[in-house]
Design a protein around this motif. Structure first.
Motif, PDB file in Angstrom:
ATOM      1  N   GLU A 129       0.856  -1.224  -0.118  1.00  0.00           N
ATOM      2  CA  GLU A 129      -0.208   0.127  -0.170  1.00  0.00           C
ATOM      3  C   GLU A 129       0.994   1.167  -0.015  1.00  0.00           C
ATOM      4  N   GLN A 130       1.808   1.315   0.648  1.00  0.00           N
ATOM      5  CA  GLN A 130       2.639   2.240   1.269  1.00  0.00           C
ATOM      6  C   GLN A 130       3.288   2.985  -0.228  1.00  0.00           C
ATOM      7  N   HIS A 131       4.122   1.271  -0.971  1.00  0.00           N
ATOM      8  CA  HIS A 131       5.023   1.155  -2.019  1.00  0.00           C
ATOM      9  C   HIS A 131       4.347   0.529  -2.784  1.00  0.00           C
ATOM     10  N   PRO A 132       3.215   0.541  -3.847  1.00  0.00           N
ATOM     11  CA  PRO A 132       2.356  -0.247  -4.515  1.00  0.00           C
ATOM     12  C   PRO A 132       3.832  -0.893  -5.837  1.00  0.00           C
ATOM     13  N   GLY A 133       4.876  -0.822  -6.333  1.00  0.00           N
ATOM     14  CA  GLY A 133       5.865  -0.768  -7.183  1.00  0.00           C
ATOM     15  C   GLY A 133       6.646  -2.183  -6.450  1.00  0.00           C
ATOM     16  N   LEU A 134       6.891  -2.169  -5.314  1.00  0.00           N
ATOM     17  CA  LEU A 134       7.754  -2.781  -4.532  1.00  0.00           C
ATOM     18  C   LEU A 134       7.783  -4.563  -4.889  1.00  0.00           C
ATOM     19  N   ASN A 135       9.060  -4.951  -4.474  1.00  0.00           N
ATOM     20  CA  ASN A 135       9.056  -5.866  -5.732  1.00  0.00           C
ATOM     21  C   ASN A 135       9.350  -6.666  -3.776  1.00  0.00           C
ATOM     22  N   ILE A 136       8.321  -8.110  -3.333  1.00  0.00           N
ATOM     23  CA  ILE A 136       8.401  -8.088  -1.830  1.00  0.00           C
ATOM     24  C   ILE A 136       8.691  -9.404  -2.185  1.00  0.00           C
ATOM     25  N   TYR A 137       9.466 -10.678  -1.508  1.00  0.00           N
ATOM     26  CA  TYR A 137       9.791 -11.821  -1.155  1.00  0.00           C
ATOM     27  C   TYR A 137       9.191 -11.928   0.211  1.00  0.00           C
ATOM     28  N   VAL A 138       8.541 -12.435   0.136  1.00  0.00           N
ATOM     29  CA  VAL A 138       8.345 -13.593   2.280  1.00  0.00           C
ATOM     30  C   VAL A 138       9.060 -15.323   1.895  1.00  0.00           C
ATOM     31  N   TYR A 139       9.970 -14.642   3.396  1.00  0.00           N
ATOM     32  CA  TYR A 139      10.477 -16.421   3.506  1.00  0.00           C
ATOM     33  C   TYR A 139      10.403 -17.064   4.053  1.00  0.00           C
ATOM     34  N   PRO A 140       9.162 -18.374   3.422  1.00  0.00           N
ATOM     35  CA  PRO A 140      10.602 -18.861   2.737  1.00  0.00           C
ATOM     36  C   PRO A 140      10.471 -19.604   1.340  1.00  0.00           C
ATOM     37  N   GLU A 141       9.674 -18.697   0.937  1.00  0.00           N
ATOM     38  CA  GLU A 141       9.182 -18.857  -0.470  1.00  0.00           C
ATOM     39  C   GLU A 141      10.584 -18.700  -1.835  1.00  0.00           C
ATOM     40  N   ASP A 142       9.842 -19.246  -3.101  1.00  0.00           N
ATOM     41  CA  ASP A 142      11.682 -19.716  -3.234  1.00  0.00           C
ATOM     42  C   ASP A 142      11.926 -17.292  -4.151  1.00  0.00           C
ATOM     43  N   HIS A 143      12.677 -17.451  -3.765  1.00  0.00           N
ATOM     44  CA  HIS A 143      13.192 -16.207  -4.737  1.00  0.00           C
ATOM     45  C   HIS A 143      15.041 -16.257  -5.640  1.00  0.00           C
ATOM     46  N   ASP A 144      14.939 -14.838  -5.617  1.00  0.00           N
ATOM     47  CA  ASP A 144      16.265 -14.812  -6.020  1.00  0.00           C
ATOM     48  C   ASP A 144      17.048 -13.986  -5.031  1.00  0.00           C
ATOM     49  N   LYS A 145      17.989 -14.894  -4.395  1.00  0.00           N
ATOM     50  CA  LYS A 145      19.043 -13.928  -3.039  1.00  0.00           C
ATOM     51  C   LYS A 145      19.758 -12.812  -3.879  1.00  0.00           C
ATOM     52  N   GLU A 146      20.519 -12.982  -4.980  1.00  0.00           N
ATOM     53  CA  GLU A 146      20.687 -12.199  -5.429  1.00  0.00           C
ATOM     54  C   GLU A 146      20.501 -10.874  -4.881  1.00  0.00           C
ATOM     55  N   ASP A 147      19.069 -10.171  -5.367  1.00  0.00           N
ATOM     56  CA  ASP A 147      18.564  -8.963  -5.863  1.00  0.00           C
ATOM     57  C   ASP A 147      17.705  -9.057  -4.585  1.00  0.00           C
TER      58      ASP A 147
END
Length: 309
Positions: A21-39
């Motif tokens: 809501e505060q930052h609509p374009g923000l890319n958010i990962y939630v541990y422990p879902e798969d995600h790009d650690k380098e990003d």
């Protein structure tokens, strides 16, 4: 750049919604879902798995979900070049002030005693002291401690404060450093522990400290369970030097079923609820620091890693 939320055992949904809501374009990962650690360059966390941040080569900031940061700084595998931030929130401070005031008043007017009397069906009036006759010592008078002091002063209590370095507050006598700790303790009818948890403050609430308090003093611990040597507290309450204690934090949470605190008539137990972070209240400052990181600007509420707070 992405933001990672790590909060095992804590539902992250409200945090994710507030961040979006505060930052609509923000890319958010939630541990422990798969995600790009380098990003991942920014992490928002509470009680992360030890050593996990070593897996993020581009991580620059670890933000605590609350005012405390010992859950982060206690990780011996924390990357040395990563900055740490804490939450500073007026609502949290207000909640803490109200809670501590409630405990002080409950003790001063003997409400725990009357609860026990009711359970045992006994009519047992006992004398009480007036607010202006009670001196409350705040051990660790930082941002939260100042709000607690303000609440107490509004209700006519005398207030003194102890901190590592000298601080000046209106109507609060200030003590600082090891040389002044004993003088501070000797005057504290009620001791409220609000210290940050560091290697220097762990187990500071011990037999030696308790014996420097006036006979009949009362302990309130709303900081961290690791500050308290539990057996020392039980011993000093049982021998009558301390009149009792109100504890909101513990070494192990929840405390085990057979823990002696549960049924002790002079110890009040609450389940770490003195002040609880509300995502909508604090996410704006998280997003501000996220944007400051992108712009190469100085972060707000950054922790001094050499001090641990």
């Amino acid at each position: 750049m992405s933001l990672l939320v790590i909060s095992p055992g804590k539902d992250p949904e409200a945090w994710v919604e507030a961040l979006k809501e505060q930052h609509p374009g923000l890319n958010i990962y939630v541990y422990p879902e798969d995600h790009d650690k380098e990003d991942v360059e920014f992490a928002l966390t509470w009680n992360h798995p030890r050593g996990i941040f070593q897996n993020y080569p581009n991580l620059k900031v670890i933000a605590s979900m609350g005012a405390g940061v010992d859950h982060i700084t206690s990780d011996e595998e924390l990357p040395k070049n990563v900055k740490i931030t804490k939450v500073v929130d007026n609502r949290l401070a207000e909640d803490m002030g109200t809670f501590v005031l409630s405990l002080v008043l409950a003790h001063q007017r003997n409400l725990l005693h009357y609860r026990e009397s009711q359970i045992n069906e006994k009519w047992e009036p006992v004398p009480y002291t007036r607010n202006n006759e009670v001196k409350v010592g705040i051990l660790g008078i930082g941002n939260l401690g100042q709000r607690v002091a303000h609440k107490l002063l509004q209700n006519d209590f005398k207030v003194i404060g102890f901190s590592k370095n000298k601080k000046e507050f209106e109507n609060v006598e200030s003590f600082a450093g090891e040389d002044e700790l004993d003088d501070f303790l000797e005057q504290s009818d009620i001791l409220v522990n609000m210290l940050p948890l560091t290697p220097d403050t762990e187990k500071i609430l011990n037999k030696e400290l308790f014996e420097k308090l006036p006979k009949g003093a009362y302990l309130i611990n709303v900081a961290r369970g690791e500050h308290l040597v539990e057996q020392d507290l039980l011993a000093k309450v049982d021998d009558g030097h301390l009149s009792g204690a109100a504890l909101d934090v513990f070494w192990e949470e929840p405390i085990r079923d057979e823990h002696p605190f549960w049924k002790h008539p002079k110890i009040r137990v609450t389940p770490h609820i003195a002040s609880v972070t509300q995502p909508n209240s604090v996410v704006p400052q998280i997003i501000e620091n996220y944007e400051r990181l992108q712009e190469g600007e100085e972060l707000k509420n950054e922790v001094k890693r050499d001090r641990g707070y």
